[in-house]
Structure formats: C-alpha cells, structure tokens
Design an enzyme around this catalytic site. Structure first.
Site, PDB file in Angstrom:
ATOM      1  CD  GLU A   1      -6.167  -4.273   4.580  1.00 43.78           C
ATOM      2  OE1 GLU A   1      -6.045  -3.908   5.777  1.00 43.78           O
ATOM      3  OE2 GLU A   1      -6.576  -3.518   3.679  1.00 43.78           O
TER       4      GLU A   1
ATOM      5  CD  GLN B   1       0.466  -2.364   3.826  1.00 44.18           C
ATOM      6  OE1 GLN B   1       1.235  -1.753   3.111  1.00 44.18           O
ATOM      7  NE2 GLN B   1      -0.639  -1.795   4.289  1.00 44.18           N
TER       8      GLN B   1
ATOM      9  CG  ASN C   1      -9.682  -1.428   1.703  1.00 42.46           C
ATOM     10  OD1 ASN C   1      -9.339  -2.565   1.993  1.00 42.46           O
ATOM     11  ND2 ASN C   1      -9.476  -0.397   2.528  1.00 42.46           N
ATOM     12  CD  GLU C   2     -10.232  -2.028   6.423  1.00 40.80           C
ATOM     13  OE1 GLU C   2     -10.335  -0.905   6.975  1.00 40.80           O
ATOM     14  OE2 GLU C   2      -9.381  -2.867   6.754  1.00 40.80           O
TER      15      GLU C   2
ATOM     16  CD  GLU D   1      -2.904   1.021   2.421  1.00 41.98           C
ATOM     17  OE1 GLU D   1      -3.805   1.873   2.503  1.00 41.98           O
ATOM     18  OE2 GLU D   1      -2.812   0.041   3.194  1.00 41.98           O
TER      19      GLU D   1
END
Length: 513
Positions: A317, A366, A193-194, A46
């Site tokens: 994630e 990540q 996303n989310e 990210e």
C-alpha cells in the site's frame, strides 16, 4: 491505515529557490542491476467507496457495457497498463471479510455493513469467483489477503482449499457447484493486513505467533502454492521486519510495508488535492522521497537475518492521501488526481527500481475512485488520471533489468525549510535489449538541464513521451478528460552525448537509440 509522524517541521512561508546547474547522468551499460519485477507496478482494489462497485463492477444487467459485470471501458484502460497483479479484498476490509459471504447465487448472499469505510451496505456481489474473473480478464496475477483479524485458522484454510483443491473434497465440489470446475490460481496470499493497526492492534511478537499458527494449516497443491506474505509495518518502523525475519524461518516469502504521502504529515488535515500552495508541492515531494530511507532501513534489518535476500519486502500500500473531496462520503476516500500525483508516482517507481533486489511487489492505493487512482468514474463516465498516464509511460520497465547509473551535479529545489534534489532518474534494459530512461523534474517553476553519457556507446537519439502542464494541479475532469496527457518527445545526440531540457514539473520516459 498507518499513523504517520511528520518527517519535518511544518514549512515556513518563503519563495522557492533553485541552484542553477546541469545534472549529469552516467550509465554503465556493461553492468546489470536487479530485475525490476513486473509486480512493482501492481494494483489494489478494496471494498471501499466506489472503488469496486461502480468503478469496476456494474453487474451483468447494467446499461453500462460490461463483461461478466466488469465495465468494459475500465477493463480496456487497465489492460493498456499491462496490470501485472491485483490485491483484494483489502486493506482494512480484509480482516472483516468472510469468504463464504461472497459465493453462491448473488441473490442469496448476505448484506453486511462496511464498518471500516463509510458504514454503507456491502451486498457481497463481488466475491471470490468475481475477483478471479477480473484478474483473468486483465491477464493479471491474483493477490488474496486473508482475514486474520476476525477470522480463524479453519476459515482461512478452508478458503484456500475452496480456491485451489483439485480432488473431490466437499469444498472443491462446492466451488464446482458455484460454476468453477478448475481451481483458481492463487499467486500471493497474505495472512492479515496492518495487524499493528486496523487488523488487530497487535505487537510483532503476538502477530508472529499467530502467523506461524495460521500458516501451519494453510495447504495447497504443490504446483498452486502462493507466495506467503506476512503483515509488516509502516513508515519509519522497522521492528516488524526485524522480528519476523528473526523468528519465522519457513513459509514466509515476503513482509509487507505501507506508507502514504501526506502533504502536511497530519492525518487530521492532510492537505487538498487541488489548489494547493507551492509549500505543499514541496512538502509532498520531500515526504514521498522519504520512501527511500524507509526501504533502506528495513532492508538493513532484514539483511542481518536474511543476507541471501530470500524474503521480499512488498510495499503493498502506497500513494498520496489528501482530504476527501467536498460532497463525498468521508469514508469513500475519493480525491482528485493531478500532475503532482504523476510526479509522485514516477519518483516512487525510481525508488522501487533502486531497491528491486528486495522490493518485488508494490500496490498503489488504489485502482479506481479511491486515493491515488488510475481511473475516476461518475456512473457511465470515465476518465484517466495523470497517475494512469505515468503508469502507462513506465510499462517498458516491467520485468526489465535495471542499469546502474550515477546522477551527479543535481541542483536543489528549495521552499522554506524543504530542500530536495530537483532531478531523479532511472534506467533499464527490456527483455529484447532496448534501453529505457525515466526522468523526473520535480521543480515546478523551471526547466532543468540534464546531460547523459553512456560509457562507450554512441547515442544517436531518444524518443518517448513527456507529461507536464502549466499548473501544478493540472488534472482531468469529466468535462475535459484530456486536459493533461503525455505528448511525444524526441531529441538527437551529439558526439555520443545527449543534453535534455526537462520542463518544469515533468515526467519523461524515453528509449535510447
């Protein structure tokens, strides 16, 4: 990122205890389990802190050796992991990312403010073309996360056309003008996303309507159609998976899911990455093992609407999340990585293998310099973390076929009110028929005895790698980058059976012969 409710009351002070017994593993090699999709070992990059800029990208003019701007030392290390897939550009960043900002001459790209992560300048040096150069250099598949939060159906549709169009459309010609003649291969594409949180604070109903609207206009050539991913929920919430599988009947190949392991279960004070008490080792193990229940519960609600398991459940994630290291920008999410993280990673691998019938992809958060990273960098310096070593040890499980096993007699590891099984195991056969076994002893104080029996098959020996250390928070530093690394391991069978001593706080992967 998800708001996590505590899984148990805070630990009381107390000494750890263990029930002394040998665990037994019975493998039935005559039965095949689900395929362990290689993308279960997927990665995530990210635009966050030093995750991309410096950690991966230094630019072609850098004194740090690079290929097309991507640093060679990191590329080489990642290639050794056989990285199967990379998710980009976010995360929360994805729902504020406008793809046109990241194409064309870099000198002409706009400079924005990364409002999600540290309020730093984002010069858009890494955009669509650079990302696909990265995955092609790694030999990985591409997972692109579209902007639902601040974007529009038109913007998302045009991005896909820019990436995949083959004819002479204006967007295809623009891609060619920017240096890419052939279309990019988009393997996975997520709509938002989310969306329950940083992606728009939506309800499942509202998001589902938007998902169906947006995907109506997302079109690609038939042979370059990605798998479509819907934004799902987190932690114990099953409402999104239930609602989406009930109300979306086309153009949805998977529902995403996020879960982070916090030692304390509290976002305001998560716990330290190093020099933590044993109580936080135990709570970390308990909270990461909760992943199994979360997946089971979501699978149960999906099975009602999708009994044929056509829709995947992607944990895109996951990982440990600790308090930021002192002196670092709080928005950069930089944390150290210890033996505890390697144990957490292996435990999650075992859970994902167990649910490989629906879990076809996961993405640890990540890849470099952010949260539970594979690699840490400091300008020209680089080190491999214990989590990196766990990923490398488990490479044989990529695209292997799981082998059902029965694990019995497992002693409990207990600290205060926390009690968890001390041993975890997984098994699989590779494409060429080799049998691999992964074992974890999450007890930090003592070794555990494990007896292995393969019905009808004589075990001559096992060989592989063992990762362990004297301290719970053993880690690598730029001064001592090899302080913790896997060591060779071997053992001999006796009358077709095998007894292994798993050292305290260890991860073991072996080939059974």
């Amino acid at each position: 990122m998800p708001l996590l409710k505590p899984l148990a009351v805070l630990l009381g002070l107390g000494l750890s205890t263990t029930t002394f017994a040998a665990s037994q593993i019975q493998l039935d090699t005559s039965t095949q389990g689900a395929l362990i999709n290689k993308n279960i070992y997927g990665q995530f990059a990210e635009h966050l802190g030093r995750g991309i800029y410096e950690g991966l990208w230094v630019g072609a003019e850098s004194s740090i050796a690079n290929t097309k701007g991507w640093r060679n030392d990191v590329l080489s290390a990642l290639k050794a992991l056989h990285v199967p897939l990379v998710r980009w550009p976010g995360g929360c960043f994805a729902d504020e990312y406008h793809w046109r900002d990241g194409i064309g001459p870099r000198a002409n790209r706009p400079v924005k403010v990364n409002t999600n992560w540290g309020g730093v300048e984002e010069d858009n040096a890494v955009g669509t073309h650079e990302f696909f150069e990265l995955v092609e250099l790694l030999g990985a598949e591409a997972y692109v996360n579209g902007n639902l939060g601040t974007g529009s159906p038109q913007e998302m549709a045009e991005w896909l056309e820019y990436m995949t169009a083959e004819g002479k459309s204006t967007l295809a010609e623009l891609r060619r003008k920017n240096g890419r003649e052939q279309p990019f291969k988009v393997d996975y594409f997520a709509v938002g996303n989310e969306s329950w949180g940083c992606g728009g604070n939506m309800t499942p109903d509202f998001y589902t309507h938007l998902y169906k609207q947006y995907t109506t206009f997302l079109k690609t050539p038939a042979h370059n159609t990605p798998k479509w991913i819907a934004s799902g929920s987190h932690s114990e919430d099953t409402s999104w998976a239930a609602y989406l599988t009930t109300h979306v009947k086309q153009k949805m190949d998977a529902v995403s899911f996020h879960y982070y392991t916090l030692p304390t279960g509290k976002w305001e004070k998560k716990g330290a990455a190093l020099q933590f008490p044993e109580a936080e080792w135990a709570s970390t193990m308990q909270r990461t093992l909760a992943m199994d229940g979360f997946i089971r519960n979501n699978k149960a609600v999906m099975d009602k609407q999708d009994p044929e398991k056509k829709v995947g459940f992607y944990v895109d994630e996951w990982g440990t999340w600790y308090d930021v290291e002192k002196g670092e920008n709080p928005g950069f999410l930089y944390q150290q990585n210890s033996l505890r993280d390697a144990v957490v990673a292996a435990l999650n691998f075992h859970i994902f293998h167990q649910h490989a019938d629906r879990v076809h992809m996961t993405n640890i958060a990540q890849m470099v310099n952010v949260l539970q990273a594979m690699i840490l960098t400091d300008k020209e310096k680089m080190l491999l973390t214990p989590t990196y070593h766990a990923y490398k040890m488990y490479v044989p499980f990529q695209d292997a076929t799981s082998v059902p096993l029965k694990l019995t007699g497992v002693p409990q590891y207990q600290v205060g009110d926390i009690s968890v099984p001390a041993v975890s195991a997984t098994a699989a056969r590779t494409k060429n028929g080799e049998l691999y076994l992964g074992l974890v002893n999450l007890n930090p104080n003592q070794s555990e005895t494990t007896e292995i029996n393969l019905a009808g098959i004589v075990i001559a020996s096992v060989s592989g790698q063992l990762l362990t250390a004297a301290q719970m928070d053993a880690h690598n530093t730029f001064e001592k980058p090899h302080a913790i690394e896997p060591k060779p391991f071997s053992a001999k069978g006796n009358n077709g059976r095998l007894t292994l001593q798993l050292p305290a706080k260890s991860v073991l992967v072996v080939k059974v012969q």
